[in-house]
Scaffold this motif. Structure first.
Motif, PDB file in Angstrom:
ATOM      1  N   UNK A  94      50.730  42.959  46.722  1.00 35.71           N
ATOM      2  CA  UNK A  94      51.974  44.069  46.287  1.00 35.71           C
ATOM      3  C   UNK A  94      53.215  43.820  46.482  1.00 35.71           C
ATOM      4  N   UNK A  95      54.263  44.156  45.652  1.00 34.24           N
ATOM      5  CA  UNK A  95      55.712  43.929  46.005  1.00 34.24           C
ATOM      6  C   UNK A  95      56.065  44.483  47.430  1.00 34.24           C
ATOM      7  N   UNK A  96      55.693  45.613  47.765  1.00 32.56           N
ATOM      8  CA  UNK A  96      56.066  46.266  49.088  1.00 32.56           C
ATOM      9  C   UNK A  96      55.668  45.225  50.030  1.00 32.56           C
ATOM     10  N   UNK A  97      54.627  44.208  50.039  1.00 33.56           N
ATOM     11  CA  UNK A  97      53.985  43.654  51.093  1.00 33.56           C
ATOM     12  C   UNK A  97      53.812  42.083  50.440  1.00 33.56           C
ATOM     13  N   UNK A  98      54.853  41.406  50.338  1.00 29.75           N
ATOM     14  CA  UNK A  98      54.796  40.176  50.040  1.00 29.75           C
ATOM     15  C   UNK A  98      53.849  39.182  50.554  1.00 29.75           C
ATOM     16  N   UNK A  99      53.810  39.422  51.793  1.00 29.55           N
ATOM     17  CA  UNK A  99      53.132  38.246  52.694  1.00 29.55           C
ATOM     18  C   UNK A  99      51.730  38.963  53.190  1.00 29.55           C
ATOM     19  N   UNK A 100      51.254  39.818  52.288  1.00 27.75           N
ATOM     20  CA  UNK A 100      49.826  40.602  52.743  1.00 27.75           C
ATOM     21  C   UNK A 100      48.766  39.457  52.971  1.00 27.75           C
ATOM     22  N   UNK A 101      48.490  38.819  52.189  1.00 23.45           N
ATOM     23  CA  UNK A 101      47.306  37.781  52.105  1.00 23.45           C
ATOM     24  C   UNK A 101      47.572  36.816  53.230  1.00 23.45           C
ATOM     25  N   UNK A 102      48.717  36.293  53.324  1.00 22.03           N
ATOM     26  CA  UNK A 102      48.969  35.355  54.765  1.00 22.03           C
ATOM     27  C   UNK A 102      48.800  36.229  55.987  1.00 22.03           C
ATOM     28  N   UNK A 103      48.975  37.453  55.970  1.00 21.96           N
ATOM     29  CA  UNK A 103      48.861  38.218  57.368  1.00 21.96           C
ATOM     30  C   UNK A 103      47.271  38.343  57.416  1.00 21.96           C
ATOM     31  N   UNK A 104      46.531  38.563  56.205  1.00 17.67           N
ATOM     32  CA  UNK A 104      45.224  38.948  56.363  1.00 17.67           C
ATOM     33  C   UNK A 104      44.355  37.519  56.942  1.00 17.67           C
ATOM     34  N   UNK A 105      44.646  36.371  56.313  1.00 22.55           N
ATOM     35  CA  UNK A 105      44.459  35.058  56.787  1.00 22.55           C
ATOM     36  C   UNK A 105      44.666  34.837  58.128  1.00 22.55           C
ATOM     37  N   UNK A 106      45.839  35.271  58.697  1.00 21.33           N
ATOM     38  CA  UNK A 106      46.189  35.031  59.911  1.00 21.33           C
ATOM     39  C   UNK A 106      45.291  35.834  61.065  1.00 21.33           C
ATOM     40  N   UNK A 107      45.030  36.964  60.827  1.00 21.12           N
ATOM     41  CA  UNK A 107      44.308  38.073  61.432  1.00 21.12           C
ATOM     42  C   UNK A 107      42.958  37.641  61.650  1.00 21.12           C
ATOM     43  N   UNK A 108      42.300  36.824  60.453  1.00 24.61           N
ATOM     44  CA  UNK A 108      40.718  36.444  60.485  1.00 24.61           C
ATOM     45  C   UNK A 108      41.071  35.029  61.532  1.00 24.61           C
ATOM     46  N   UNK A 109      41.729  34.419  61.055  1.00 15.52           N
ATOM     47  CA  UNK A 109      41.828  33.252  61.961  1.00 15.52           C
ATOM     48  C   UNK A 109      42.193  33.182  63.371  1.00 15.52           C
ATOM     49  N   UNK A 110      42.924  34.301  63.757  1.00  9.45           N
ATOM     50  CA  UNK A 110      43.337  34.453  65.335  1.00  9.45           C
ATOM     51  C   UNK A 110      42.195  35.054  65.766  1.00  9.45           C
ATOM     52  N   UNK A 111      41.261  35.903  65.331  1.00  3.33           N
ATOM     53  CA  UNK A 111      40.135  36.305  65.868  1.00  3.33           C
ATOM     54  C   UNK A 111      39.244  35.423  66.278  1.00  3.33           C
ATOM     55  N   UNK A 112      38.910  34.435  65.302  1.00  3.43           N
ATOM     56  CA  UNK A 112      38.162  33.407  65.617  1.00  3.43           C
ATOM     57  C   UNK A 112      38.543  32.496  66.715  1.00  3.43           C
ATOM     58  N   UNK A 113      39.775  31.936  66.821  1.00  4.38           N
ATOM     59  CA  UNK A 113      40.291  31.095  67.874  1.00  4.38           C
ATOM     60  C   UNK A 113      40.288  31.951  68.917  1.00  4.38           C
ATOM     61  N   UNK A 114      40.357  33.191  69.070  1.00  8.57           N
ATOM     62  CA  UNK A 114      40.267  33.854  70.303  1.00  8.57           C
ATOM     63  C   UNK A 114      38.906  33.858  70.950  1.00  8.57           C
TER      64      UNK A 114
END
Length: 508
Positions: free
Chosen positions: A461-481
């Protein structure tokens, strides 16, 4: 006693060599080298992207600077060395490495490293020579370090089978993340990580002075090697405290550390100003507590807490330091209390996780550091290795996408999964454990495939240009923790095993 133990280790090493380790290593190493060559044929960071290009240009520029300026000017801002254009920000050993590689480029293609005129140089011969500098570094540093580690590690495993050894070599030499970053994106992590692997092998073979020397070299090549420093410090201190003269043992290690640092930093020890100037380049606090979308604590929680806006850099430095020390302290205490080879390997993983999660200014590529001890523990923790590697790959996917490395990313991911599928069955896991592992793997792969497809085919979405990167980051962070908690628990479980062993010895 020490001499007898050392002689026994040497005999075990020779026995391992006779098992066919050399032949297995040679075959796998040739294949791994060819894989690296294939990845090197693809684009690199910043290819054809002026004005600053990317990491490829940074490495080439450091060769240009070190070749054409005296050492005292390498870290100083001047008319000949504009630090705003890829100024050197790694320790002196990286500068010396750049100088040696620069000599190679100047001999075959002087235009690639000429002062000023070579900025943004992207000739075919220049790119070919640059790629070969990484390939040669891998072959001369990382590959021999892996062989050294395997020989030492399996010297202590009398029941080590040829299939175990060959599989472990393949896992270490065909690590997809390291290959993609060094030979695709373009860096020289193989040098600092290779020196670290050799230092770990030296610790396992009870050559502590050599281990200190090698680890200090790694630390002086890339400051991120400090991710492993708490593990080395606590393990070696714990061993020293159990010897007849602890103060003497610690002093010997300290002298090796000081001597190695003095040797590497010699050109900058003539004045405090010169020393501090280099030191300031190694700590880029002005960049903020994180850059881009990295799957660590500060970046992930910034979705809710705007760390950069709410707190000054000085406060964030203290937060980061406190969180990093607090998270790696339990692992350090365990090794000081009951140092062991297995505990040391887990300690390396836990220490690296602590730094990746909480230290200041972490990059996506920093996941290579927790990944290294996971590969060392591959035979003991195959599921942990697969889990962390797939998440590490996924966390770097946006970066590798920008570098146009999707094809080698897919190919190396498939190769890694294929190798993991044939992990030697050393232990008969319980049915519940196998079911859990299978479920988690399926879930992770499903989420990963969906997000890969979304990232490649849809616009955010134009309002959230880095939305997909943020979702990837959240998923990977939960696994790393989750993995960090798991590996810390496994390290402390070793202490329980040690206590039981001691009780059995007393009863005997």
């Amino acid at each position: 006693m020490e001499k007898k133990r050392g002689r026994k280790v040497m005999e075990d090493k020779e026995e391992v060599a006779h098992k066919g380790i050399a032949a297995s290593f040679l075959c796998i190493a040739v294949f791994a080298f060819l894989v690296r060559v294939a990845v090197s044929l693809h684009p690199y960071s910043g290819a054809g992207n002026p004005p600053k290009y990317g990491d490829f240009e940074a490495q080439r520029h450091w060769m240009e600077i070190t070749l054409n300026l005296p050492p005292k000017e390498w870290y100083s801002n001047s008319t000949s060395n504009d630090l705003s254009y890829w100024g050197l920000d790694y320790p002196p050993l990286t500068a010396y490495q750049s100088y040696v590689h620069g000599l190679l480029l100047r001999f075959f293609h002087p235009e690639a490293v000429s002062l000023f005129a070579s900025r943004g140089h992207e000739s075919y011969l220049g790119k070919l020579l640059m790629r070969w500098t990484v390939l040669s570094s891998d072959a001369l540093v990382f590959f021999p370090a892996v062989l050294y580690f395997i020989a030492v590690y399996y010297a202590g495993h009398s029941n080590g089978r040829k299939t175990d050894i060959a599989w472990h070599i393949a896992i270490m030499l065909l690590n997809p993340c390291l290959v993609l970053i060094d030979h695709g994106h373009f860096q020289y992590n193989c040098i600092s990580l290779g020196l670290t692997v050799a230092a770990v092998a030296a610790v396992l073979s009870e050559k502590e002075l050599l281990a200190c020397f090698l680890f200090c070299l790694g630390l002086n090549h890339k400051q991120m090697t400090a991710y492993f420093a708490p593990a080395f410090f606590s393990h070696l201190l714990g061993k020293c405290l159990r010897r007849q003269n602890p103060l003497l043992e610690v002093s010997k290690l300290g002298l090796v550390v000081l001597g190695t640092f003095a040797l590497v930093w010699w050109p900058y020890l003539h004045s405090m100003e010169a020393f501090l100037r280099v030191l300031a380049r190694l700590a880029p606090f002005e960049r903020g507590i994180f850059e881009d979308y990295v799957a660590n604590f500060w970046c992930t929680t910034s979705v809710l807490i705007k760390w950069k806006k709410m707190f000054a850099t000085e406060s964030l430095k203290l937060f980061s330091l406190g969180a990093t020390i607090s998270s790696c302290l339990p692992s350090m205490v365990q090794q000081i209390w009951a140092p062991s080879s297995q505990g040391f390997l887990y300690g390396l993983l836990n220490s690296a996780f602590s730094f990746y999660m909480f230290s200041f200014q972490v990059h996506e590529k920093s996941i290579l550091l927790p990944l290294l001890p996971a590969t060392l523990l591959a035979l003991e923790e195959p599921f942990l290795l697969k889990w962390i590697t797939l998440n590490a790959l996924f966390s770097m996917f946006p970066l590798l996408c920008r570098d146009k490395l999707v094809l080698p990313y897919i190919a190396l991911s498939a190769l890694f999964i294929l190798i993991c599928h044939h992990v030697p069955d050393r232990r008969q896991d319980r049915k519940e454990t196998r079911s859990f592992n299978s479920f988690m793997t399926t879930f992770l792969v499903f989420c990963s495939v969906v997000l890969h497809g979304v990232y490649l085919t849809m616009d955010p979405p134009s309002r959230y240009p880095f939305l997909f990167e943020a979702v990837i980051m959240l998923l990977c962070f939960s696994q790393f923790m989750f993995l960090a908690f798991y590996s810390n628990a496994k390290q402390w479980m070793l202490l329980k095993h040690t206590i039981l062993m001691d009780k059995e010895k007393k009863l005997l």
